[in-house]
Design a protein around this motif. Structure first.
Motif, mmCIF file in Angstrom:
data_model
loop_
_atom_site.group_PDB
_atom_site.id
_atom_site.type_symbol
_atom_site.label_atom_id
_atom_site.label_comp_id
_atom_site.label_asym_id
_atom_site.label_seq_id
_atom_site.Cartn_x
_atom_site.Cartn_y
_atom_site.Cartn_z
ATOM 1 N N LEU A 160 41.343 -28.288 1.025
ATOM 2 C CA LEU A 160 40.154 -27.503 0.744
ATOM 3 C C LEU A 160 39.365 -28.114 -0.402
ATOM 4 O O LEU A 160 39.924 -28.779 -1.270
ATOM 5 N N PRO A 161 38.050 -27.901 -0.457
ATOM 6 C CA PRO A 161 37.287 -28.307 -1.635
ATOM 7 C C PRO A 161 37.808 -27.570 -2.867
ATOM 8 O O PRO A 161 37.889 -26.335 -2.862
ATOM 9 N N MET A 162 38.171 -28.312 -3.892
ATOM 10 C CA MET A 162 38.801 -27.687 -5.050
ATOM 11 C C MET A 162 38.264 -28.271 -6.350
ATOM 12 O O MET A 162 38.128 -29.481 -6.498
ATOM 13 N N LEU A 163 37.999 -27.377 -7.293
ATOM 14 C CA LEU A 163 37.646 -27.751 -8.653
ATOM 15 C C LEU A 163 38.786 -27.343 -9.573
ATOM 16 O O LEU A 163 39.241 -26.193 -9.535
ATOM 17 N N ILE A 164 39.220 -28.278 -10.385
ATOM 18 C CA ILE A 164 40.259 -28.021 -11.379
ATOM 19 C C ILE A 164 39.593 -28.013 -12.748
ATOM 20 O O ILE A 164 38.891 -28.954 -13.113
ATOM 21 N N VAL A 165 39.788 -26.936 -13.496
ATOM 22 C CA VAL A 165 39.230 -26.822 -14.842
ATOM 23 C C VAL A 165 40.376 -26.875 -15.838
ATOM 24 O O VAL A 165 41.355 -26.129 -15.720
ATOM 25 N N ALA A 166 40.263 -27.751 -16.825
ATOM 26 C CA ALA A 166 41.307 -27.902 -17.840
ATOM 27 C C ALA A 166 40.724 -27.686 -19.223
ATOM 28 O O ALA A 166 39.560 -28.009 -19.484
ATOM 29 N N GLY A 167 41.531 -27.139 -20.105
ATOM 30 C CA GLY A 167 41.157 -27.005 -21.504
ATOM 31 C C GLY A 167 41.683 -28.202 -22.280
ATOM 32 O O GLY A 167 42.881 -28.515 -22.202
ATOM 33 N N GLU A 168 40.822 -28.857 -23.014
ATOM 34 C CA GLU A 168 41.225 -30.061 -23.744
ATOM 35 C C GLU A 168 42.332 -29.781 -24.756
ATOM 36 O O GLU A 168 43.110 -30.682 -25.086
ATOM 37 N N ASN A 169 42.417 -28.536 -25.237
ATOM 38 C CA ASN A 169 43.401 -28.181 -26.258
ATOM 39 C C ASN A 169 44.458 -27.225 -25.738
ATOM 40 O O ASN A 169 45.131 -26.553 -26.535
ATOM 41 N N ASP A 170 44.606 -27.171 -24.441
ATOM 42 C CA ASP A 170 45.548 -26.243 -23.809
ATOM 43 C C ASP A 170 46.973 -26.781 -23.959
ATOM 44 O O ASP A 170 47.301 -27.855 -23.456
ATOM 45 N N LEU A 171 47.823 -26.011 -24.619
ATOM 46 C CA LEU A 171 49.215 -26.418 -24.803
ATOM 47 C C LEU A 171 50.130 -25.840 -23.724
ATOM 48 O O LEU A 171 51.248 -26.319 -23.553
ATOM 49 N N ILE A 172 49.675 -24.815 -23.011
ATOM 50 C CA ILE A 172 50.497 -24.194 -21.969
ATOM 51 C C ILE A 172 50.416 -25.004 -20.680
ATOM 52 O O ILE A 172 51.438 -25.299 -20.052
ATOM 53 N N GLU A 189 38.110 -32.164 -7.702
ATOM 54 C CA GLU A 189 37.310 -32.525 -8.863
ATOM 55 C C GLU A 189 37.950 -31.942 -10.117
ATOM 56 O O GLU A 189 38.595 -30.886 -10.065
ATOM 57 N N LEU A 190 37.739 -32.608 -11.239
ATOM 58 C CA LEU A 190 38.310 -32.151 -12.509
ATOM 59 C C LEU A 190 37.224 -32.050 -13.554
ATOM 60 O O LEU A 190 36.434 -32.973 -13.741
ATOM 61 N N THR A 191 37.198 -30.913 -14.248
ATOM 62 C CA THR A 191 36.280 -30.690 -15.360
ATOM 63 C C THR A 191 37.084 -30.337 -16.604
ATOM 64 O O THR A 191 37.991 -29.490 -16.537
ATOM 65 N N LEU A 192 36.769 -30.975 -17.729
ATOM 66 C CA LEU A 192 37.409 -30.673 -19.004
ATOM 67 C C LEU A 192 36.465 -29.846 -19.859
ATOM 68 O O LEU A 192 35.279 -30.166 -19.974
ATOM 69 N N LEU A 193 36.979 -28.800 -20.483
ATOM 70 C CA LEU A 193 36.203 -27.970 -21.389
ATOM 71 C C LEU A 193 36.855 -27.970 -22.766
ATOM 72 O O LEU A 193 38.088 -28.060 -22.867
ATOM 73 N N PRO A 194 36.074 -27.857 -23.836
ATOM 74 C CA PRO A 194 36.636 -27.836 -25.190
ATOM 75 C C PRO A 194 37.250 -26.475 -25.507
ATOM 76 O O PRO A 194 36.709 -25.680 -26.278
ATOM 77 N N ALA A 195 38.381 -26.211 -24.875
ATOM 78 C CA ALA A 195 39.001 -24.890 -24.961
ATOM 79 C C ALA A 195 40.510 -25.028 -24.962
ATOM 80 O O ALA A 195 41.061 -26.099 -24.694
ATOM 81 N N SER A 196 41.163 -23.910 -25.219
ATOM 82 C CA SER A 196 42.610 -23.834 -25.084
ATOM 83 C C SER A 196 42.933 -23.239 -23.707
ATOM 84 O O SER A 196 42.370 -23.688 -22.712
ATOM 85 N N HIS A 197 43.774 -22.197 -23.630
ATOM 86 C CA HIS A 197 44.303 -21.777 -22.337
ATOM 87 C C HIS A 197 43.369 -20.863 -21.548
ATOM 88 O O HIS A 197 43.338 -20.939 -20.320
ATOM 89 N N LEU A 198 42.637 -19.982 -22.207
ATOM 90 C CA LEU A 198 41.721 -19.094 -21.476
ATOM 91 C C LEU A 198 40.313 -19.654 -21.597
ATOM 92 O O LEU A 198 39.463 -19.139 -22.320
ATOM 93 N N SER A 199 40.054 -20.705 -20.846
ATOM 94 C CA SER A 199 38.790 -21.435 -20.987
ATOM 95 C C SER A 199 37.596 -20.607 -20.548
ATOM 96 O O SER A 199 36.480 -20.826 -21.029
ATOM 97 N N ASN A 200 37.773 -19.660 -19.644
ATOM 98 C CA ASN A 200 36.644 -18.838 -19.205
ATOM 99 C C ASN A 200 36.147 -17.931 -20.322
ATOM 100 O O ASN A 200 34.981 -17.540 -20.345
ATOM 101 N N ILE A 201 37.014 -17.605 -21.275
ATOM 102 C CA ILE A 201 36.622 -16.760 -22.399
ATOM 103 C C ILE A 201 36.161 -17.607 -23.582
ATOM 104 O O ILE A 201 35.181 -17.280 -24.252
ATOM 105 N N GLU A 202 36.844 -18.718 -23.827
ATOM 106 C CA GLU A 202 36.508 -19.553 -24.978
ATOM 107 C C GLU A 202 35.219 -20.351 -24.752
ATOM 108 O O GLU A 202 34.459 -20.597 -25.692
ATOM 109 N N CYS A 203 34.950 -20.735 -23.502
ATOM 110 C CA CYS A 203 33.727 -21.476 -23.157
ATOM 111 C C CYS A 203 33.029 -20.778 -21.994
ATOM 112 O O CYS A 203 32.898 -21.344 -20.900
ATOM 113 N N PRO A 204 32.579 -19.547 -22.202
ATOM 114 C CA PRO A 204 32.105 -18.743 -21.065
ATOM 115 C C PRO A 204 30.909 -19.331 -20.336
ATOM 116 O O PRO A 204 30.874 -19.319 -19.099
#
Length: 251
Positions: free
Chosen positions: A194-206, A223-238
């Motif tokens: 399936l078409p899939m986007l993977i979002v990762a937090g650059e500072n995610d330790l989990i 596809e992969l996107t990096l955000l300047p966030a920890s584990h809950l990237s949708n809240i830290e980088c809304p």
């Protein structure tokens, strides 16, 4: 089945299912709702043992969590939907992408992995909660969820989430920890088409960036996107999270 859920957005728009992380409820998606409901009929639900969703008579498994989503789609008469999940919700999305491909359109999995952590770690947390409750886990959750700058500048929001976790169901949290201890899709994800986007937090330790890179290398076309966030990237980088998800799902 008594899964707690709600639908928001235009009834005639494509359906997007949102699945939240361990220890949070569907209110954790509030930062995305204004952006997502412009384009989608958004179905949010609470995972087993979270919010007002009860635990099943038997144990919670990743398969059960995936089938809960299918049952919700059936209940609403929805043949296919987009899906976006964070952490445990992302792992649920991987299961659906592999075993319920015909029900999914495009899938976003954020801050997750084919196997999150190690079984021994989750079982140790289970023993700790059964002995001492959720208070200690809730007190330390912000440092796992967010980066130091976010905690410092958004203290009321962080405290509200920590308090909510401390008042949650220990049994529900434990049941999902046990599901995470057993969940392992490393031999399955390479079959996802399936078409899939993977979002990762650059500072995610989990679920470190390496976990997301592994997923991208094993899922065809992901596809992969990096955000300047920890584990809950949708809240830290809304805003960045919402924009990237919309761009991907509307492609």
């Amino acid at each position: 089945m008594q899964i707690e859920y709600r639908l928001d957005g235009p009834a005639d728009a494509p359906v997007l299912v949102l699945s939240n992380s361990l220890g949070t409820t569907f209110t954790s998606w509030q930062p995305q709702m204004a952006a997502l409901t412009r384009h989608f009929n958004v179905l949010r639900y609470n995972t087993r043992g979270h919010g007002n969703t009860p635990l099943p008579p038997s144990s919670v498994t990743l398969e059960l969590l995936g089938r809960d989503v299918i049952d919700l789609l059936d209940r609403e008469g929805i043949q296919q939907a987009h899906f976006c999940g964070v952490s445990l919700g992302g792992l649920t999305g991987l299961w659906l992408s592999r075993f319920a491909t015909h029900r999914c359109r495009r899938v976003v999995v954020a801050n997750t992995a084919a196997r999150i952590g190690h079984s021994a770690h989750w079982l140790q947390r289970v023993r700790h909660i059964r002995k001492k409750g959720l208070s200690a886990i809730a007190a330390s959750a912000p440092s796992r969820w967010f980066g130091e700058d976010f905690i410092r500048h958004f203290q009321p929001q962080v405290s509200e989430m920590s308090v909510a976790l401390s008042q949650a169901s220990p049994e529900g949290y434990v049941a999902c920890c046990e599901a995470l201890a057993a969940a392992d899709l490393r031999e399955e994800v390479r079959r996802i088409r399936l078409p899939m986007l993977i979002v990762a937090g650059e500072n995610d330790l989990i679920t470190p960036v390496a976990d997301s890179e592994w997923l991208r290398s094993h899922i065809h076309g992901a596809e992969l996107t990096l955000l300047p966030a920890s584990h809950l990237s949708n809240i830290e980088c809304p805003q960045a999270f919402s924009e990237r998800v919309c761009d991907f799902l509307l492609a």
